[in-house]
Design a protein around this motif. Structure first.
Motif, short mmCIF file in Angstrom:
data_model
loop_
_atom_site.label_atom_id
_atom_site.label_comp_id
_atom_site.label_asym_id
_atom_site.label_seq_id
_atom_site.Cartn_x
_atom_site.Cartn_y
_atom_site.Cartn_z
N THR A 14 0.83 -1.19 0.00
CA THR A 14 0.00 0.00 0.00
C THR A 14 0.87 1.25 0.00
N ALA A 15 0.24 2.39 -0.29
CA ALA A 15 0.98 3.66 -0.27
C ALA A 15 1.50 3.97 1.13
N ILE A 18 4.64 1.99 1.72
CA ILE A 18 5.78 2.49 0.96
C ILE A 18 6.53 3.56 1.74
N TYR A 426 3.95 -1.65 -5.90
CA TYR A 426 2.61 -1.11 -5.66
C TYR A 426 1.71 -1.42 -6.86
#
Length: 646
Positions: A14-15, A18, A426
């Protein structure tokens, strides 16, 4: 295993993950048995902290709040700091002054306060053996200056708290000041407009007592970099005089340069940043070096007789190679399964981890490994790294193929890096194929390949991106009707150039701080790149019509595909007006467009919250274009796409 549309797969990449505990290691140095490295931290607004690992393994952050080790020389920085006997010298991001930090002390400025805030910038220094004198690159921005034309780059000498003494001035650019072992000579690299450092440079040596200078190597059509002195007075350096950045030396007392390593591979890299390190000379004149070949990096050992032996390591990308203690070397390196981190390497090739790479807790089965591909592009051959979708929990509907997302690297004189990138995973773990294209002009494939982009930027780079996805579709690996393209900076320009073609095969694209108007860029950019377009497009204003023809802003009539634009508000390299030009033009023509402007960001996004928002906005954008659902349970803030028809 669930059957679900490509793009809609739930993923641990997921962002938020990250950016969680994410750092980007930027350089490393030995200080006796201690190791010091720098790391950019998105969680701290992108601040670059220095970390010291003592011989017993204990780590300490060195810089107090309010300080960050990052220079803006050339706007891209590099050579931001150095260390000796526990003392660190660093360029502070906030004011660009040079500071000295002694053990247990506080940072103390060693350069005067400039007339203009951040007007004197320092980088890429070298200390004499006794530590009393420091040669460093200074970039001076005068008060009331006219921009790039009045910026002055020179090498200055700092000693005993005195005012900086100018040693080298005159060339448009200078780099790599390096004292000889006895401090009696100084080697440095210089170049002039319209050349970039990968076009033509000169390596000179000055006798500091007499002022006599010697041209060691370089000149028109030769790029020289990374001078290093051996203890016996031999001067080593990199040159691409054969078409590849290989290693040479000038023995002490000699007048003729000798080749050390000759390979059809690139030891050197383009000097976007100062202070690069691609080789280390050992006491017995053996050399450990990194070299790009076939899209991947690796390490090798050259004996004094020229014999080269590849070293068996897991690394596919090496961003810094430095001398260490007790016969070891230090390096920043990564692999397809590990992010870049800090390692030590024996001359025999044994690897020791100094700083553990980030453990995301995600299994290897979710990681897509890069595959080097070569494909036809017109009558040429081009190159890329392809990442297929990878997620053990999902598969696409029977008979379907995944969409493919083209990554266009910046520069454009740069290359795709085959190292684990959570930002690529991602996409691949959601069901996208990713192709990271080493289009004509990319580095790592020799000077001739690099120079293919001379006069053809906006043409061959676009052609290669299109050829890559069409080849993958013809091979049955992706869906030829679901082609997407994204890129930043120069890569953003390629995105806009590709989408402004009436025959574009791309369904949509994302432009991150890209160039829409080449004429405006030629008139308003920073000194380092102010003549870059002379090579990529041609001299301006003599070829003004070509600039107009290659500018996407002048082809909006052909622009029909949706575009997402992401831009930093404080970008000095590609100012926000470039993004606003294309967004306003597409709005006026009712072309689907979305625009996000990030306050406080410069060229590239460094703040965790902005990295997260930009990634999720891009996913939301593609879901609206291709018609797949966003993964359930993942809080993804949608982006509003203006003029998009339901």
């Amino acid at each position: 295993m669930q059957i679900s549309e490509f793009g809609s797969w739930a993923t641990p990449f997921t962002a938020s993950l990250i950016t969680q505990s994410a750092t980007r290691v930027t350089d490393v140095r030995a200080d006796g048995r201690a190791v010091v490295w720098s790391e950019a931290r998105p969680s701290e607004g992108g601040r670059v902290q220095l970390v010291r690992r003592a011989a017993d393994g204990a780590t300490t952050d060195l810089l107090p709040d309010g300080f960050g080790a990052r220079t803006s020389v050339h706007e891209y920085g590099g050579g931001d700091w150095w260390v000796r006997d526990g003392v660190v010298w660093f360029a502070n991001w906030a004011d660009q002054r040079l500071y000295r930090l002694a053990p247990g002390g506080k940072p103390e400025p060693v350069t005067p306060e400039p007339e203009v805030p951040r007007g004197d910038r320092y980088a890429d220094g070298d200390l004499t053996a006794d530590g009393t004198r420091l040669a460093v690159v200074r970039e001076h921005h005068p008060e009331g200056g006219r921009g790039a034309a009045d910026v002055r780059n020179e090498i200055v000498l700092l000693s005993d708290g005195a005012e900086p003494e100018v040693l080298i001035s005159g060339p448009d650019f200078v780099a790599s000041p390096r004292f000889s072992p006895d401090a009696g000579k100084l080697a440095w690299v210089s170049w002039n407009h319209p050349d970039m450092p990968w076009d033509s440079t000169e390596l000179r040596v000055r006798d500091l007592a007499t002022g006599a200078e010697t041209l060691v190597a370089g000149g028109p059509g030769e790029s020289v970099s990374e001078p290093r002195w051996h203890a016996d007075g031999t001067l080593y350096f990199l040159s691409d005089r054969t078409g590849w950045w290989n290693l040479y030396r000038l023995p002490a007392g000699a007048t003729t340069v000798e080749p050390v390593v000759r390979l059809d591979a690139e030891i050197g890299v383009p000097a976007w940043g100062l202070g690069t390190g691609r080789y280390v000379v050992l006491a017995d004149h053996r050399v450990v070096f990194a070299r790009w070949s076939g899209g991947f990096d690796g390490l090798a050992l050259a004996a004094p007789d020229g014999t080269v032996t590849d070293l068996d390591t897991p690394f596919s990308a090496i961003s810094a190679l430095r001398p260490g203690e007790d016969g070891e070397l230090l390096l920043l390196a990564g692999s397809p399964t590990a992010e870049t981190s800090v390692y030590a390497l024996s001359a025999g090739g044994t690897v020791r981890t100094v700083r553990e790479p980030r453990d995301t807790g995600i299994g290897a089965e979710y990681v897509s490994a890069p595959e080097a591909i070569d494909f036809p592009s017109g009558d040429r051959e081009s190159h890329a790294l392809f990442y297929p979708p990878a997620n053990p929990d999902f598969a696409g509907p029977e008979g379907s193929k995944p969409p493919v997302l083209v990554f266009v690297h910046g520069g454009p004189t740069s290359h795709a890096v085959p190292v684990l990138s959570a930002a690529i995973q991602y996409w691949t773990s959601r069901g996208f194929g990713v192709v990271d294209v080493n289009y004509a002009g990319s580095t790592g494939f020799g000077r001739a390949y690099r120079e293919q982009l001379h006069g053809t930027w906006g043409v061959l780079d676009v052609a290669d991106c299109i050829a890559a996805v069409r080849w993958l579709a013809s091979e049955g690996r992706v869906d030829g009707g679901k082609l997407l393209i994204r890129g930043g900076s120069a890569g953003g320009y390629t995105v806009l150039a590709a989408l402004s073609r009436a025959d574009t095969p791309f369904a949509a694209g994302t432009d991150l701080f890209g160039v829409a108007d080449l004429q405006a860029l030629a008139a308003d950019t920073h000194k380092f790149e102010s003549r870059y377009l002379d090579r990529l497009i041609g001299p301006y204003p003599e070829l003004r019509e070509v600039y107009l023809d290659r500018s996407p802003i002048h082809h909006v009539d052909a622009f029909t595909r949706p575009l997402l634009v992401l831009q930093g508000a404080d970008d000095p390299v590609v100012p926000p007006n470039q993004s606003e030009l294309i967004v306003d033009a597409l709005r006026s023509r009712k072309v689907p467009v979305a625009y996000l402007l990030f306050e406080g960001e410069q060229h590239g996004f460094r703040r965790a919250e902005n990295i997260r928002r930009s990634l999720d906005a891009e996913l939301s954008f593609y879901s609206q274009i291709l018609g797949f659902d966003l993964p359930a349970g993942e809080a993804i803030e949608p982006v509003e796409v203006e003029n998009l028809q339901p």
